[in-house]
Design a protein around this motif. Structure first.
Motif, PDB file in Angstrom:
ATOM      1  N   TRP A 182     -15.140 -12.321 -19.011  1.00 57.76           N
ATOM      2  CA  TRP A 182     -13.827 -11.889 -18.539  1.00 57.76           C
ATOM      3  C   TRP A 182     -13.707 -10.379 -18.682  1.00 57.76           C
ATOM      4  O   TRP A 182     -14.260  -9.786 -19.603  1.00 57.76           O
ATOM      5  CB  TRP A 182     -12.719 -12.556 -19.356  1.00 57.76           C
ATOM      6  N   ALA A 191      -7.118  -9.294 -13.708  1.00 49.72           N
ATOM      7  CA  ALA A 191      -8.208  -9.711 -14.587  1.00 49.72           C
ATOM      8  C   ALA A 191      -9.342 -10.187 -13.698  1.00 49.72           C
ATOM      9  O   ALA A 191      -9.137 -10.526 -12.522  1.00 49.72           O
ATOM     10  CB  ALA A 191      -7.747 -10.830 -15.511  1.00 49.72           C
ATOM     11  N   PHE A 193     -13.474 -12.237 -13.600  1.00 54.58           N
ATOM     12  CA  PHE A 193     -14.447 -13.119 -14.258  1.00 54.58           C
ATOM     13  C   PHE A 193     -15.754 -13.031 -13.486  1.00 54.58           C
ATOM     14  O   PHE A 193     -15.760 -13.042 -12.243  1.00 54.58           O
ATOM     15  CB  PHE A 193     -13.928 -14.566 -14.263  1.00 54.58           C
ATOM     16  N   ALA A 216     -11.901 -13.524 -24.816  1.00 60.18           N
ATOM     17  CA  ALA A 216     -12.173 -14.843 -24.247  1.00 60.18           C
ATOM     18  C   ALA A 216     -11.895 -15.944 -25.262  1.00 60.18           C
ATOM     19  O   ALA A 216     -12.049 -15.767 -26.470  1.00 60.18           O
ATOM     20  CB  ALA A 216     -13.624 -14.912 -23.782  1.00 60.18           C
ATOM     21  N   CYS A 221      -8.686 -16.877 -21.491  1.00 63.84           N
ATOM     22  CA  CYS A 221      -8.717 -15.606 -22.220  1.00 63.84           C
ATOM     23  C   CYS A 221      -7.301 -15.118 -22.501  1.00 63.84           C
ATOM     24  O   CYS A 221      -6.337 -15.563 -21.884  1.00 63.84           O
ATOM     25  CB  CYS A 221      -9.472 -14.545 -21.424  1.00 63.84           C
ATOM     26  N   GLY A 238      -7.541 -18.523 -14.054  1.00 60.79           N
ATOM     27  CA  GLY A 238      -6.835 -17.257 -13.928  1.00 60.79           C
ATOM     28  C   GLY A 238      -5.331 -17.357 -13.871  1.00 60.79           C
ATOM     29  O   GLY A 238      -4.657 -16.356 -13.588  1.00 60.79           O
TER      30      GLY A 238
END
Length: 277
Positions: A182, A191, A193, A216, A221, A238
């Motif tokens: 992440w 964010a 990944f 994480a 996370c 997410g």
């Protein structure tokens, strides 16, 4: 759910739970402190201690990007440091048991053994400004803030870069999960990944929130929203599942997560979040 704050005399930046203590770096006054009240003066006000991690040798290690050193404080209280040129910033324990750090001013990654031996490896991109770093799938992964990419380095110094889909995203924080890594995009309010095959995803966060650090967890996370004075939890897809507001001007930076979450607040405290009470 509960949030408790512990006042710290200084401006906490990095934070880690290690050796039965919670440690924080006081970036503006050259000190490291614990929530229980111990304070370690580094005798170097311009040292700028920043990212701090639990080391492999009964000690915490931390970067000192103001004076080109990586510091160590043993659980026994002994303070020492290793010279590492290049403005060290991000720091992690690598898959080989050494400490690995990003060197912001010379586009390199440094390796430091617990005995203090230093090796540096160029990342091969000029002006990339490497940020934070983590270990995943036997390699080192790091954000390239000015190159708008995620970097990956083997322990022998071979580098792969993965450009981000969003232009000018400004990646900063990074943390290894179980299935991938992440990271945060501070300028894009997102964010991200990336898995071991290099497949990238991006996830929207609140507008103008400036996500900074990430930690994480097995189910996703935690992310600090620096400009929004908040911390959020994302699930594996997410989605924001929890949000904790920390008050105007909190300026959350460093983050450490396990069964509970510790957040360094530059306003002068460390917050302890227990999501399930």
């Amino acid at each position: 759910m509960s949030v408790n704050e512990h006042a710290i005399d200084g401006a906490p930046y990095g934070v880690v739970a290690a050796g039965g203590e919670v440690w924080t770096t006081l970036v503006h006054i050259g000190r490291v402190a614990t929530v229980s009240g111990r304070v370690y003066d580094l005798d170097a006000p311009e040292s700028r201690p920043s990212v701090i991690v639990d080391g492999p040798d009964d000690a915490v290690w931390f970067t000192r990007n103001g004076d080109d050193r990586v510091g160590r404080i043993g659980y026994d209280g002994v303070v020492s440091a290793v010279d590492v040129a290049g403005a060290p910033y991000g720091l992690c324990v690598g898959p080989d048991g050494a400490l690995w750090c990003t060197l912001m001013s010379n586009d390199s990654i440094g390796r430091i053994t617990v005995a203090g031996e230093v090796t540096t490896y160029p990342i091969g991109t000029t002006g990339a400004f490497p940020g934070m770093i983590t270990s995943f799938a036997g390699d080192l992964w790091f954000t390239l803030n000015q190159a708008n990419a995620i970097g990956r380095m083997t322990v022998t110094g071979q580098v792969t870069t993965y450009p981000l889909p969003t232009a000018g995203a400004g990646p900063v924080g990074i943390s290894a999960g179980t299935d991938g890594v992440w990271f945060t995009e501070i300028l894009a309010n997102q964010a991200g990944f990336i898995d071991s095959a290099g497949v990238l995803e991006e996830f929207a966060l609140p507008a103008d929130s400036k996500p900074h650090a990430v930690a994480a967890t097995p189910d996703g996370c935690w992310v600090t929203l620096w400009a929004a004075s908040a911390v959020v939890h994302l699930d594996a897809k997410g989605n924001i599942t929890e949000r904790f507001d920390l008050g105007a001007g909190a300026e959350p930076h460093g983050l450490s997560a396990d069964d509970s979450v510790w957040v360094a607040l530059e306003k002068g405290s460390v917050a302890h979040i227990q999501p399930h009470g």
